[in-house]
Write an enzyme that holds these catalytic residues in place. Sequence first.
Site, PDB file in Angstrom:
ATOM      1  CG  PHE A 238       3.037   7.590  -5.160  1.00 15.71           C
ATOM      2  CD1 PHE A 238       1.872   8.470  -5.118  1.00 15.71           C
ATOM      3  CD2 PHE A 238       3.942   7.771  -6.094  1.00 15.71           C
ATOM      4  CE1 PHE A 238       1.803   9.157  -6.008  1.00 15.71           C
ATOM      5  CE2 PHE A 238       3.738   8.543  -7.181  1.00 15.71           C
ATOM      6  CZ  PHE A 238       2.706   9.506  -7.131  1.00 15.71           C
ATOM      7  NE  ARG A 239       6.748   1.262  -8.366  1.00 10.44           N
ATOM      8  CZ  ARG A 239       7.371   1.993  -9.215  1.00 10.44           C
ATOM      9  NH1 ARG A 239       6.911   2.047 -10.373  1.00 10.44           N
ATOM     10  NH2 ARG A 239       8.541   2.434  -8.587  1.00 10.44           N
TER      11      ARG A 239
ATOM     12  CG  HIS B   9      -2.025  -0.814   1.169  1.00 15.35           C
ATOM     13  ND1 HIS B   9      -1.988  -2.143   1.703  1.00 15.35           N
ATOM     14  CD2 HIS B   9      -3.055  -1.018   0.210  1.00 15.35           C
ATOM     15  CE1 HIS B   9      -3.038  -3.060   1.350  1.00 15.35           C
ATOM     16  NE2 HIS B   9      -3.886  -2.190   0.499  1.00 15.35           N
TER      17      HIS B   9
ATOM     18  CE1 TYR C  38      -3.157  -8.747   2.811  1.00 15.62           C
ATOM     19  CE2 TYR C  38      -3.149 -10.871   1.845  1.00 15.62           C
ATOM     20  CZ  TYR C  38      -3.702  -9.516   2.038  1.00 15.62           C
ATOM     21  OH  TYR C  38      -4.775  -9.299   1.128  1.00 15.62           O
TER      22      TYR C  38
HETATM   23 ZN   LIG Z   1      -5.910   0.299  -2.637  1.00 16.52          ZN
END
Ligand SMILES: [Zn+2]
Length: 462
Positions: A196-197, A194, A366
């Site tokens: 910026f890409r 999660h 995860y």
């Molecule tokens: Zn998202």
Amino acid sequence: DLFGPRFCSPCDIKDLFCTALGVPRNTNLSLLDPSGEELFQNVLTQVAEQFSRAFKINELKTEVSNRLAMLEKRVELEGMKVVEIDKCRNDIRNLREEMISRNHRYCSFLEDNKKLTPRRDVPSYPKYMLSQQTIEALKKPAFDVWLWEANEMLSCLEHMYHDLGLVKDFNINPITLKRWLLCIHDNYRNNPFHNFRHCFCVTQMMYSMICLCSLQEKFTQVDILILMTAAVCHDLDHPGYNNTYQVNARTELAVRYNDLSPLENHHCAVAFQIFSQPDCNIFSHFDPEAFKQIRQGTITLILATDMARHGEILDSFKQKVDIFDYTDEEHVTCLKMVLIKCCDISNEVRPMEVAEPWVDCLLEEYFMQSDREKTEGLPVAPFMDREKVTKPTAQIGFIKFVLIPMFETVMKLFPQIEEAMVQPLRESRDRYEELKQIDDAMNEVGEHVKPDHRREEEVNTV
Ligand SMILES: [Zn+2]
């Protein structure tokens, strides 16, 4: 002139001699010369002169060294002045350069929240030159999102706002657009997934869908602006741990939002904190009604990205899709929600070489969460557990039961996505199923080859 007549009498000198010879002061001293005292006086005068000269030399030495010290100090000071002047010259040059580049720069802010106050180097202009080839590729789901640095992704996002006519139609200040995008970049964290890409991927997929499905013919420009802006903002300041963790660990976010989509609420709040800064507010000149509409639309879309609401949102869309009415606001809102959901989880729509690295990124995030949950004694979801999940097992269920059903439903409205989006999903599903078969076969072989090892592991996990 210590030994001159002013300071020393012959008696003093005689005392000195007596002390030096270790005899009492009243001892008679004789220089054994027939002319007696005259000579003694002469000798003493000469001695005194010698001393005096010696002292003068010392005085001179002191004076010379004082002068030297003074000169050295001056040289030092002058030297410092030279350094100072050089420094000043540099400062002036830097200031001049900064003033020149100000016009090309993204802004900096003063705000108590550190992340809302970007202070960073600004990419140089050449980074912003997109080739015609890039501009064309940007419109397609097959765009390789891994080729670009942050600066280039910012430039692409900027291009999309221009290309869709949003800058022109809403009279958005192009400099504010640049500043806003840079601020968006700075408010994404460097999470494995999660980041910026990911924001760029979701927005680029939205742009692709707008182009591919000719959404500008169906939607108003306000809707297009909401779709793009929600995509850009949808994961702002994501901490890298999902809602389940937030709730179970009773984090500040979970407490603040009463366990109701804490992350999505936070992404949205950060988005509008950014818009609250005039320098970054691309809507600053909108009338209150228009801003309200943009704000409400953006909030609705960002909150729709909570996967806990997936079933609810998709079911609602399924009820409308066969009788879809673009003049019905509820229908349009529901479609927009499904569109941002599609884009958010669209990695597997991309070519395998582009999509696969994202699975590793997701699993990394995860595993980071499940490891932390284990150490904190919190429940661990099996799909996050490094002991239980593999790339194929992670993807197959998700593609078959989440992605394909959703995209096939959207396909009813936009048949053109079958080739560009649904077909790649089916291919990816097949590929991961093959990989899983290979994995399973390897494990079976492993069981036969290393039975003792397997048993040992089982004992350990018990
Ligand atoms: Zn998202």
